[in-house]
Design a protein around this motif. Structure first.
Motif, short mmCIF file in Angstrom:
data_model
loop_
_atom_site.label_atom_id
_atom_site.label_comp_id
_atom_site.label_asym_id
_atom_site.label_seq_id
_atom_site.Cartn_x
_atom_site.Cartn_y
_atom_site.Cartn_z
N ASP A 153 0.82 -1.22 0.00
CA ASP A 153 0.00 0.00 0.00
C ASP A 153 0.85 1.26 0.00
N GLY A 154 2.03 1.17 0.63
CA GLY A 154 2.91 2.34 0.69
C GLY A 154 3.44 2.78 -0.65
N ALA A 155 3.35 1.92 -1.67
CA ALA A 155 3.86 2.26 -3.00
C ALA A 155 3.05 3.36 -3.65
N ALA A 156 1.84 3.62 -3.15
CA ALA A 156 0.99 4.65 -3.75
C ALA A 156 1.39 6.05 -3.31
N GLY A 157 2.25 6.15 -2.30
CA GLY A 157 2.67 7.46 -1.82
C GLY A 157 3.57 8.18 -2.79
N SER A 158 3.87 9.43 -2.51
CA SER A 158 4.73 10.22 -3.38
C SER A 158 6.20 10.01 -3.01
N PRO A 159 7.12 10.05 -3.97
CA PRO A 159 8.55 9.93 -3.66
C PRO A 159 9.00 10.99 -2.65
N GLU A 160 8.43 12.17 -2.75
CA GLU A 160 8.84 13.27 -1.87
C GLU A 160 8.63 12.94 -0.40
N LYS A 161 7.61 12.15 -0.11
CA LYS A 161 7.30 11.81 1.28
C LYS A 161 7.93 10.49 1.71
N VAL A 162 7.97 9.53 0.83
CA VAL A 162 8.40 8.18 1.22
C VAL A 162 9.92 8.02 1.21
N LEU A 163 10.58 8.58 0.21
CA LEU A 163 12.03 8.39 0.09
C LEU A 163 12.80 8.88 1.31
N PRO A 164 12.53 10.09 1.82
CA PRO A 164 13.31 10.56 2.97
C PRO A 164 13.20 9.62 4.18
#
Length: 506
Positions: A361-372
């Motif tokens: 489910d976390g794959a739907a998030g934005s790179p800006e929020k998940v990558l950090p």
């Protein structure tokens, strides 16, 4: 035995019918070209082999069986950079030579190779000579007929291929002269690519899915695809024993494994963990030869720094004998891994993962929020290991802890590097800091490994009745170097752990 040569060339085509009628201009006086000598015309007949779904063409490789000309036989062309390819040749035979088949195994796997396109060419050849009569380049004008099933295409192609050691700037000068005469650089990187395009058979793009565009799932899967491609591309280089190829292939396996763990909230680890274990197996099989090579280079460098008064006994010959014994089977072991069905299964598993990614489910998030969050999580893991190692007394337990910290530093570095396309300089600066920590800890671990080897060499020397003095001196130097790295670590870590490096990722 296959022969290899570096091919640096540029392909041209006439931009207008009128230019084609005028033909190729005289290049005498262009740059260092003092004379152009006609070498006559030769007829060439080439059949290009590929998988049914054109896996070689998709990656820019060409494999052909050609008759006619001075170099008739089998030729595999591997891209190096734009306009530069390595051509590996083998003698003419009815079937694909095993030496060439092995170089394309990472692409072909179990798909099989067969004839796909036939190119019949009438080639007029000229030699471009300098003032001393030395060959600068070969100029070829080809009248080409391509046949693929019932489809055909024809065109005229002009090619300039440099002789060995000639400055590539000559191609720029030739291009300038050609442009004035109505020739332009060909859009197609090879005759095969043009033949496929003009017979409506261009290789399909390699599919992979990663969720909707702009999601972290798409971002991570694209990163994994880059590493899979790097692993596949290094396979023929490892088989050819090219410098640094084993290292680069291992790096690709490590980056994949690290990404599986770093992005565990994006990818299902029930799927990625088994693949990660297979990647670890491959890296280990490749590493036997590479690790011995690195260790030998280190010991030779240490010996070279010693004054002659500290060299007692046949130390250099002892080192060579020891190295030969340890490396005798290591390269065979690496090649056996690449030739195994287990390796093909691993590559197919990576392809399957990229085709249908096991996204959470976390794959739907934005790179800006998940990558950090993922990068900082790996940083925190490293910080815990560094603090734990520094709290230990010097000795074997601390050496093991520092080695574990080194692996954590590598993962933190890879995580930061994977975020560079999204965060730019902040991620790049953090990656650079992590690399410094990794390098210091790597040098420390190399010293641990070197000391183990030196103990063994000293024992061998003693058993043979030789002096072990020099090996003891080298052991002492390595011990001192390791202590120095341990003293340097707190300062290096203080800089790498500065909050400012992570502020832009919070």
């Amino acid at each position: 035995m296959a022969d290899t040569k570096r091919e640096i060339e540029r392909k041209f085509e006439f931009s207008k019918v009128k230019s084609a009628r005028r033909g190729v201009p005289d290049l005498t006086g262009t740059a260092a070209i003092a004379a152009v000598t006609d070498q006559g015309t030769v007829d060439l007949d080439a059949v290009y082999y590929d998988t049914p779904d054109q896996r070689l063409a998709a990656d820019g490789l060409t494999l052909r069986r050609r008759t006619g000309g001075a170099d008739e036989g089998w030729h595999l062309k591997l891209p190096v950079s734009p306009g530069v390819r390595d051509e590996v040749g083998a003698a003419l035979s009815d079937t694909v030579p095993p030496a060439l088949a092995s170089l394309v195994r990472s692409r072909v796997r179990d798909a099989g190779l067969g004839p796909q396109v036939r190119l019949v060419s009438s080639r007029r050849v000229s030699h471009l000579l300098d003032a001393d009569g030395a060959l600068l380049a070969e100029l070829s004008t080809d009248e080409v007929l391509a046949e693929r099933g019932d489809a055909t295409a024809g065109w005229t192609e002009v090619e300039v291929e440099l002789a060995d050691g000639v400055d590539p700037d000559l191609l720029d000068a030739v291009e300038k002269t050609f442009r004035k005469a109505g020739l332009r650089v060909s859009d197609a990187p090879s005759k095969l690519a043009r033949a496929l395009a003009e017979t409506d058979a261009e290789p399909p793009a390699r599919p992979f899915g990663g969720g909707p565009e702009g999601t972290v799932g798409a971002y991570v899967v694209a990163y994994l695809a880059e590493q899979r491609d790097a692993l596949v591309a290094q396979d023929p280089a490892v088989r050819r024993n090219l410098p640094d190829s084993v290292h680069q292939m291992r790096v690709a396996t490590r980056r994949l494994r690290s990404a599986f763990k770093t992005y565990r909230k994006v990818l299902d680890r029930e799927v990625t963990d088994p693949i990660g274990e297979e990647l670890r197996w491959l890296a280990a099989e490749l590493g036997v030869d590479r690790d011995q090579e690195v260790l030998m280079d280190r010991l030779q460098a240490q010996l070279a720094e010693l004054p002659r008064t500290l060299l007692t006994g046949p130390v250099r010959s002892r080192l060579r004998t020891w190295n030969t014994g340890r490396r005798s089977g290591s390269r065979r072991r690496a090649l056996a891994a690449l030739d195994s069905e287990r390796y093909v299964t691993l590559l197919n598993s990576l392809d399957a993962l990229l085709d249908v990614p096991p996204l959470l489910d976390g794959a739907a998030g934005s790179p800006e929020k998940v990558l950090p969050k993922a990068v900082l999580r790996d940083y925190a893991r490293l910080a815990t290991r560094i603090d734990g190692a520094l709290a230990l007394d010097a000795g074997k337990e601390r050496d093991l802890a520092l080695h574990e910290a080194r692996k954590a530093a590598k993962r933190a570095r890879y995580a930061a590097e994977s975020a560079v396309p999204e965060f730019g300089k902040p991620a790049k600066h953090l990656a650079k800091a992590m690399k410094k920590v990794q390098t210091l800890l790597g040098d420390h671990q190399d010293s641990v490994v070197a000391r183990d080897a030196l103990r063994g060499l000293a024992a061998q020397a003693a058993d043979a009745g030789e002096s072990a003095f020099t090996w003891g001196v080298l052991y002492g130097r390595e011990e001192a170097l390791a202590e120095r790295r341990e003293r340097e670590l707190p300062d290096i870590w203080a800089k790498a752990s500065a909050p400012a490096l992570r502020a832009a990722l919070r």
